[in-house]
Enzyme design. Structure first.
Site, mmCIF file in Angstrom:
data_model
loop_
_atom_site.group_PDB
_atom_site.id
_atom_site.type_symbol
_atom_site.label_atom_id
_atom_site.label_comp_id
_atom_site.label_asym_id
_atom_site.label_seq_id
_atom_site.Cartn_x
_atom_site.Cartn_y
_atom_site.Cartn_z
ATOM 1 C CG HIS A 1 -3.501 -3.457 3.159
ATOM 2 N ND1 HIS A 1 -2.366 -3.237 4.264
ATOM 3 C CD2 HIS A 1 -3.908 -2.495 2.843
ATOM 4 C CE1 HIS A 1 -2.335 -1.916 4.202
ATOM 5 N NE2 HIS A 1 -3.321 -1.473 3.322
ATOM 6 C CB CYS B 1 -0.938 0.023 1.095
ATOM 7 S SG CYS B 1 -2.331 1.105 0.882
ATOM 8 C CD GLU C 1 -0.962 -6.377 5.536
ATOM 9 O OE1 GLU C 1 -1.699 -5.118 5.877
ATOM 10 O OE2 GLU C 1 -0.534 -6.551 4.371
#
Length: 245
Positions: A216, A111, A218
């Site tokens: 994202h 990001c 993660e």
């Protein structure tokens, strides 16, 4: 002691928390790195020199999400819809990134981290996609962070394509209103949103692991293609560790 796991440096921003200037990082980054087989090493923004020295302990660098980038770093004035900026944080992360690139360490930008990658290497940023893209889709979702909300098209024969199971279409989550604009010669775009927003960039040099993703991963660690993306980053860091031993 001989380390087994590759150490992944993660830059950490400073922010006020309960009246104290604190180091802040979403726990999801560290959890995802551990799950992928790495050891997270947080690099606080105490000062640029100390942060760069910390890289000697790391086998790779992860640049996480965060605030908008101050447009002075890419030669522009702020637009009306620019969000919160922290130029000290920008300077710190650009310095750490440049040091990592000097040392040929694998780099993953997520990001804001992708934007830092682009700016540090000479590119520019769309300060607000709603003002500059024609018929923009919703890039800042209200759904939970673990929910993919829009599609992206992935360029074949790219690092991203290989790392996500050779898929040409992915569903990703989205929490941004800035985006990559002009891309420097050292990088190339390898994924696009339906409105044309660039969703991923990578090094033009196949021997250099530099990857930026606008979403994202993660937060999508239970999604196979996103898990393999993070695992691929860790493999590159492990290979770098072995190279230096």
């Amino acid at each position: 002691m001989n380390r087994i796991l590759p150490v992944i440096g993660i830059t950490v921003s400073s922010s006020m928390y309960k009246g104290n200037n604190s180091s802040i990082l979403n726990l999801a980054y560290s959890k995802a790195i551990v799950k992928a087989g790495g050891l997270p090493f947080l690099i606080p923004s105490v000062n640029r020199e100390a942060a760069c020295e910390s890289l000697a302990l790391c086998d790779g660098l992860l640049l996480p999400g965060g605030d908008d980038i101050d447009p002075s770093f890419f030669g522009e004035e702020p637009v009306t819809n620019l969000g919160k900026v922290n130029p000290q944080q920008d300077d710190y992360e650009i310095g750490v990134l440049n040091k990592a690139l000097e040392q040929n360490k694998p780099v993953l930008g997520i990001c804001r981290g992708m934007s830092i990658l682009n700016v540090a290497l000479g590119g520019t940023i769309i300060q607000h996609v709603g003002s500059e893209l024609k018929n923009p889709i919703k890039h800042h979702q209200e759904a939970a962070r673990s929910v993919p909300t829009h599609s992206i098209a992935v360029v074949e024969n790219s690092l991203l394509h290989d790392m996500t199971g050779r898929k040409t279409n992915l569903r990703v989550n989205s929490f941004h209103h800035q985006a990559v604009k002009l891309i420097p010669s050292a990088l190339r775009p390898v994924a696009f949103a339906p409105d044309g927003a660039i969703e991923s960039i990578e090094s033009v040099d196949p021997k250099q692991f530099i990857l930026g993703v606008q979403w994202h991963p993660e937060e999508l660690n239970d999604t196979p293609s996103q898990a393999t993306l993070l695992e691929g980053f860790i493999r590159a860091c492990r290979a770098n560790k072995k190279r230096l031993q």
